[in-house]
Scaffold this motif. Structure first.
Motif, PDB file in Angstrom:
ATOM      1  N   LEU A 137      -3.703 -13.907  -1.302  1.00 19.71           N
ATOM      2  CA  LEU A 137      -2.902 -12.804  -1.842  1.00 19.71           C
ATOM      3  C   LEU A 137      -1.427 -13.198  -1.744  1.00 19.71           C
ATOM      4  O   LEU A 137      -1.014 -13.788  -0.745  1.00 19.71           O
ATOM      5  CB  LEU A 137      -3.154 -11.524  -1.035  1.00 19.71           C
ATOM      6  N   ASP A 138      -0.631 -12.887  -2.781  1.00 25.23           N
ATOM      7  CA  ASP A 138       0.756 -13.347  -2.738  1.00 25.23           C
ATOM      8  C   ASP A 138       1.603 -12.523  -1.763  1.00 25.23           C
ATOM      9  O   ASP A 138       1.253 -11.411  -1.395  1.00 25.23           O
ATOM     10  CB  ASP A 138       1.374 -13.434  -4.142  1.00 25.23           C
ATOM     11  N   ASN A 140       4.386 -10.890  -1.887  1.00 23.84           N
ATOM     12  CA  ASN A 140       4.930  -9.568  -2.238  1.00 23.84           C
ATOM     13  C   ASN A 140       3.903  -8.461  -2.032  1.00 23.84           C
ATOM     14  O   ASN A 140       4.226  -7.368  -1.554  1.00 23.84           O
ATOM     15  CB  ASN A 140       5.415  -9.556  -3.691  1.00 23.84           C
ATOM     16  N   LYS A 141       2.659  -8.767  -2.405  1.00 22.48           N
ATOM     17  CA  LYS A 141       1.598  -7.764  -2.233  1.00 22.48           C
ATOM     18  C   LYS A 141       1.286  -7.537  -0.756  1.00 22.48           C
ATOM     19  O   LYS A 141       0.975  -6.421  -0.334  1.00 22.48           O
ATOM     20  CB  LYS A 141       0.337  -8.183  -3.000  1.00 22.48           C
ATOM     21  N   GLN A 144       3.915  -5.383   0.605  1.00 17.93           N
ATOM     22  CA  GLN A 144       3.622  -4.007   0.148  1.00 17.93           C
ATOM     23  C   GLN A 144       2.571  -3.352   1.053  1.00 17.93           C
ATOM     24  O   GLN A 144       2.735  -2.213   1.489  1.00 17.93           O
ATOM     25  CB  GLN A 144       3.126  -4.058  -1.310  1.00 17.93           C
ATOM     26  N   ALA A 145       1.498  -4.109   1.366  1.00 17.76           N
ATOM     27  CA  ALA A 145       0.432  -3.585   2.234  1.00 17.76           C
ATOM     28  C   ALA A 145       0.989  -3.204   3.606  1.00 17.76           C
ATOM     29  O   ALA A 145       0.621  -2.165   4.176  1.00 17.76           O
ATOM     30  CB  ALA A 145      -0.688  -4.619   2.384  1.00 17.76           C
ATOM     31  N   GLU A 148       3.242  -0.008   3.271  1.00 22.06           N
ATOM     32  CA  GLU A 148       2.438   1.214   3.071  1.00 22.06           C
ATOM     33  C   GLU A 148       1.663   1.613   4.326  1.00 22.06           C
ATOM     34  O   GLU A 148       1.107   2.707   4.395  1.00 22.06           O
ATOM     35  CB  GLU A 148       1.482   1.017   1.890  1.00 22.06           C
ATOM     36  N   LYS A 181      -5.578  -2.379   3.128  1.00 22.66           N
ATOM     37  CA  LYS A 181      -4.772  -2.298   1.902  1.00 22.66           C
ATOM     38  C   LYS A 181      -4.664  -3.665   1.219  1.00 22.66           C
ATOM     39  O   LYS A 181      -4.681  -3.776  -0.005  1.00 22.66           O
ATOM     40  CB  LYS A 181      -3.375  -1.744   2.211  1.00 22.66           C
ATOM     41  N   ALA A 182      -4.555  -4.721   2.031  1.00 27.04           N
ATOM     42  CA  ALA A 182      -4.485  -6.079   1.470  1.00 27.04           C
ATOM     43  C   ALA A 182      -5.770  -6.398   0.701  1.00 27.04           C
ATOM     44  O   ALA A 182      -5.724  -6.983  -0.391  1.00 27.04           O
ATOM     45  CB  ALA A 182      -4.265  -7.096   2.584  1.00 27.04           C
ATOM     46  N   LEU A 185      -5.710  -4.693  -2.524  1.00 30.52           N
ATOM     47  CA  LEU A 185      -4.771  -5.325  -3.468  1.00 30.52           C
ATOM     48  C   LEU A 185      -5.277  -6.685  -3.965  1.00 30.52           C
ATOM     49  O   LEU A 185      -4.601  -7.356  -4.745  1.00 30.52           O
ATOM     50  CB  LEU A 185      -3.398  -5.494  -2.804  1.00 30.52           C
TER      51      LEU A 185
END
Length: 311
Positions: A137-138, A140-141, A144-145, A148, A181-182, A185
């Protein structure tokens, strides 16, 4: 002619038996173990060679043990006339890099990392926090996880290891939510790591503060070989910056992928991982498949590296 970059192992690379044949075969390496035993006031060599898993995995033993084996391996490499153009180390490995660069005496570094391990262990009670590797997963994501999930507590990115492998750390509930969350995503896998705390997060501030008090007593010397630090993924400008960077490093993200990219950008085409294990070699391969990668942790790998460099 390309440049040689030495990269130094961090915590997690330790294993029982590490460094033993360097000690038995290379006088300069043996001397490093003798100095470590003397400075620490107990036989870290014995823990490295014959200790129990439990002993070697105690953070306050792990850190001086990995540093000692790394510098013993460095001495073996230096005896063969190998010189680095630049150096870096992953987290704890940055201390080995600083010893290699002439900035810190080994005698000071080995006592310092024992205290660092102790302070890191004490900063967050066992079971309060943890770490997890997020695969595929990159960044930025993943950020984000973490963002959040922060209403549940502290959670942030601890290590940018290589493309597709980032480690997050934080308080248990927030970490759990960020992992979930990861996955939502699009992470391929989430692996909980068996570590004793949420390293490289702001939860480690008490450890950073105590470490800084110890650093005040350390005499620094001029940096002879350029060192790239985890905190900025850029060169340490002057020796006066070292203490603040080592304080920050305990509670900041480790920009390892960016560090390797900086070395590549500045002409390194041969990496030698110095110290136990080959985790960093794996990261470098994922960052750039074209470079040559060797490692030195025992006589066999030392000989292979020297042969490879001659060829």
């Amino acid at each position: 002619m390309g440049k040689i970059g030495l990269i130094f192992a961090g915590q997690g690379a330790q294993y029982v038996g590490m460094g033993k044949d360097l000690f038995e075969n290379i006088p300069a390496s043996k001397e490093i173990f003798n100095i470590a035993d003397r400075e620490l006031g107990y036989a870290i060599s014995e823990i490295c060679f014959n200790g129990s898993e439990e002993d070697i995995n105690k953070t306050e033993n792990t850190q001086p043990a990995v540093l000692t084996v790394s510098i013993a391996a460095l001495k073996a490499l230096e005896e063969k006339g190998i010189k680095a153009d630049m150096v870096a180390g992953l987290s704890l490995g940055e201390y080995s890099a600083l010893v290699c660069s002439n900035a810190i005496e080994f005698e000071d570094a080995v006592k310092l990392v024992r205290k660092r391990g102790k302070f890191m262990q004490e900063a967050v009670p066992q079971g309060v926090g943890g770490m997890a590797a997020i695969l595929g997963l990159d960044r930025n994501k993943i950020a984000q996880a973490c963002e959040e999930s922060s209403e549940k507590g502290v959670v942030s990115i601890a290590n940018y290891n290589c493309p597709g492998q980032i480690v997050i750390a934080g308080e248990k509930d927030a970490l759990k939510l960020a992992c979930k969350k990861a996955e939502e995503l699009g992470a391929k896998r989430v692996i909980e790591l068996s570590v004793s705390g949420p390293f490289h997060t702001k939860l480690l501030k008490p450890a950073a503060d105590k470490l800084f008090e110890e650093l005040k007593n350390i005499q620094l010397k001029e940096i002879i070989i350029p060192v790239i630090t985890n905190v900025t993924a850029d060169y340490i400008g002057k020796k006066e910056d070292v203490k603040n960077l080592l304080k920050e490093q305990v509670m900041s993200s480790v920009f390892w992928e960016d560090t390797i990219n900086k070395m590549l950008e500045d002409g390194v085409d041969t990496f030698i991982e110095v110290g136990p294990g080959k985790a960093l070699s794996g990261f470098v391969k994922k960052i750039n498949r074209k470079v040559k990668i060797y490692n030195v942790e025992d006589i066999n790998s030392l000989n292979k590296t020297i042969e490879g460099l001659k060829a």
